[in-house]
Design a protein around this motif. Structure first.
Motif, short mmCIF file in Angstrom:
data_model
loop_
_atom_site.label_atom_id
_atom_site.label_comp_id
_atom_site.label_asym_id
_atom_site.label_seq_id
_atom_site.Cartn_x
_atom_site.Cartn_y
_atom_site.Cartn_z
N ALA A 88 27.84 24.85 47.55
CA ALA A 88 26.49 24.31 47.41
C ALA A 88 25.45 25.40 47.55
O ALA A 88 24.36 25.31 46.97
N GLU A 89 25.76 26.45 48.30
CA GLU A 89 24.81 27.53 48.54
C GLU A 89 25.05 28.74 47.64
O GLU A 89 24.30 29.71 47.70
N ASP A 90 26.06 28.69 46.78
CA ASP A 90 26.45 29.88 46.02
C ASP A 90 26.95 29.46 44.64
O ASP A 90 28.12 29.13 44.47
N PHE A 91 26.05 29.48 43.63
CA PHE A 91 26.47 29.05 42.30
C PHE A 91 27.52 29.97 41.68
O PHE A 91 28.46 29.48 41.04
N PRO A 92 27.43 31.30 41.83
CA PRO A 92 28.53 32.13 41.32
C PRO A 92 29.89 31.74 41.90
O PRO A 92 30.90 31.76 41.19
N LEU A 93 29.92 31.38 43.18
CA LEU A 93 31.16 30.94 43.79
C LEU A 93 31.61 29.61 43.18
O LEU A 93 32.80 29.42 42.89
N PHE A 94 30.67 28.70 42.98
CA PHE A 94 31.01 27.43 42.35
C PHE A 94 31.55 27.64 40.94
O PHE A 94 32.54 27.02 40.54
N LEU A 95 30.92 28.54 40.18
CA LEU A 95 31.37 28.80 38.82
C LEU A 95 32.76 29.42 38.81
O LEU A 95 33.60 29.08 37.98
N SER A 96 33.01 30.32 39.77
CA SER A 96 34.34 30.91 39.89
C SER A 96 35.38 29.83 40.19
O SER A 96 36.49 29.83 39.65
N TYR A 97 35.01 28.91 41.05
CA TYR A 97 35.87 27.77 41.42
C TYR A 97 36.17 26.93 40.18
O TYR A 97 37.33 26.57 39.92
N ALA A 98 35.15 26.66 39.37
CA ALA A 98 35.34 25.86 38.15
C ALA A 98 36.20 26.61 37.13
O ALA A 98 37.07 26.01 36.48
N CYS A 99 35.96 27.91 37.01
CA CYS A 99 36.75 28.72 36.07
C CYS A 99 38.23 28.68 36.42
O CYS A 99 39.10 28.57 35.55
N ARG A 100 38.52 28.79 37.71
CA ARG A 100 39.92 28.79 38.14
C ARG A 100 40.62 27.51 37.75
O ARG A 100 41.76 27.52 37.28
N TYR A 101 39.92 26.38 37.90
CA TYR A 101 40.53 25.10 37.54
C TYR A 101 40.65 24.92 36.03
O TYR A 101 41.38 24.05 35.56
N HIS A 102 39.93 25.73 35.26
CA HIS A 102 40.03 25.68 33.80
C HIS A 102 40.95 26.77 33.26
O HIS A 102 41.07 26.93 32.05
N GLY A 103 41.55 27.54 34.15
CA GLY A 103 42.57 28.50 33.75
C GLY A 103 42.10 29.87 33.33
O GLY A 103 42.82 30.59 32.65
N PHE A 104 40.88 30.27 33.72
CA PHE A 104 40.44 31.64 33.40
C PHE A 104 39.61 32.19 34.54
O PHE A 104 39.19 31.46 35.44
N LYS A 105 39.38 33.50 34.51
CA LYS A 105 38.65 34.19 35.57
C LYS A 105 37.18 34.34 35.18
O LYS A 105 36.83 34.47 34.02
N LEU A 106 36.35 34.36 36.19
CA LEU A 106 34.92 34.61 36.00
C LEU A 106 34.72 36.06 35.58
O LEU A 106 35.17 36.98 36.26
N SER A 107 34.05 36.29 34.45
CA SER A 107 33.81 37.65 33.98
C SER A 107 32.58 38.23 34.64
O SER A 107 31.78 37.53 35.27
N ARG A 108 32.39 39.54 34.49
CA ARG A 108 31.23 40.21 35.05
C ARG A 108 29.94 39.63 34.48
O ARG A 108 28.99 39.36 35.22
N MET A 109 29.92 39.43 33.17
CA MET A 109 28.71 38.89 32.54
C MET A 109 28.42 37.47 33.01
O MET A 109 27.27 37.12 33.29
N GLN A 110 29.45 36.64 33.13
CA GLN A 110 29.26 35.27 33.59
C GLN A 110 28.75 35.25 35.03
O GLN A 110 27.94 34.40 35.39
N GLY A 111 29.21 36.19 35.83
CA GLY A 111 28.73 36.29 37.20
C GLY A 111 27.25 36.64 37.25
O GLY A 111 26.50 36.12 38.08
N ARG A 112 26.81 37.52 36.36
CA ARG A 112 25.39 37.88 36.29
C ARG A 112 24.55 36.68 35.88
O ARG A 112 23.47 36.43 36.43
N ILE A 113 25.05 35.94 34.89
CA ILE A 113 24.33 34.74 34.43
C ILE A 113 24.19 33.74 35.57
O ILE A 113 23.12 33.17 35.81
N ALA A 114 25.29 33.52 36.29
CA ALA A 114 25.28 32.57 37.41
C ALA A 114 24.27 32.99 38.48
O ALA A 114 23.58 32.16 39.06
N LYS A 115 24.21 34.30 38.74
CA LYS A 115 23.28 34.81 39.74
C LYS A 115 21.83 34.52 39.35
O LYS A 115 21.01 34.11 40.19
N GLU A 116 21.52 34.68 38.08
CA GLU A 116 20.16 34.43 37.60
C GLU A 116 19.83 32.93 37.64
O GLU A 116 18.71 32.54 37.96
#
Length: 227
Positions: free
Chosen positions: A29-57
């Motif tokens: 709830a306090e960390d969207f990049p962490l949430f996105l990483s969590y969602a990516c894992r359940y969809h079978g792929f890893k969070l990329s560097r670019m996706q992490g930057r987008i999540a941070k913004e």
């Protein structure tokens, strides 16, 4: 874990083994990049560097966000996860998604429900009083005229709508900007976004309630109307 960790290709951003579900729910709830990483894992792929930057913004709380990426960057998936994350933080959040094609807008509604159903930490959201092709209303959300999620074509009738988050996804297409009159109409519709945002939350310092307008897509030309 901070953004620097996302910039190291040898390090995979991992969801920690939290002691219990409540701890995990509080952390994401306090960390969207962490949430996105969590969602990516359940969809079978890893969070990329670019996706992490987008999540941070997206987490930063900007009032207006312009997100332009090449095809294949998973923009729509990231935005759908962002919607779920906003509801996880505040269930009463109202979200409006506009797209250049009505079917594309409806696809967001389906994908968001799939994400909610798939992820254990937010599966409690999978409880609705109303579901349509273009949106839904959560059972525990405040009873208002606007749905929790409403998805529509960019030229649909949205008069009187109110939302905390307005997302314009690929609103500039050949069908919406092929002629001078269409481009003028598109500019007029995009200028209405600020009027749709909930006035009570527009200047809120509470990031759980703060409004934002997000424009995502790929430039059609150097004269793009959403640039």
């Amino acid at each position: 874990m901070n953004l620097d960790d996302l910039e190291k290709p040898s390090i995979e951003r991992k969801v920690h083994n939290f002691a219990d579900m409540v701890s995990l729910q509080k952390a994401i709830a306090e960390d969207f990049p962490l949430f996105l990483s969590y969602a990516c894992r359940y969809h079978g792929f890893k969070l990329s560097r670019m996706q992490g930057r987008i999540a941070k913004e997206l987490q930063a709380g900007h009032g207006v966000i312009l997100l332009n990426c090449f095809r294949g960057a998973s923009k729509s998936f990231i935005i759908d996860c962002y919607c779920v994350w906003r509801w996880h933080r505040c269930l009463n959040t109202k979200i409006l998604i506009l797209s250049g094609r009505e079917e594309q807008a409806k696809k967001h509604s389906r994908q968001i429900r799939k994400i909610i159903k798939l992820l254990p930490a937010v599966s409690y959201l999978n409880d609705y009083t109303k579901i349509t092709e273009s949106g839904f209303q959560f059972r525990s959300a405040s009873v208002e005229s606007d749905l929790s999620l409403n998805c529509a074509g960019v030229f649909a009738n949205i008069e009187g709508s109110r939302a905390d988050v307005v997302i314009c996804d690929d609103v500039e297409t050949k069908k919406t900007s092929a002629t001078k009159d269409l481009r003028k109409k598109l500019i007029g519709r995009l200028s209405q976004v600020s009027q749709i945002l909930h006035p009570a939350h527009r200047f809120s310092t509470d990031t759980k309630k703060a409004t934002c307008a997000i424009f995502i897509g790929t430039y059609q030309s150097e004269d793009s109307e959403v640039s």
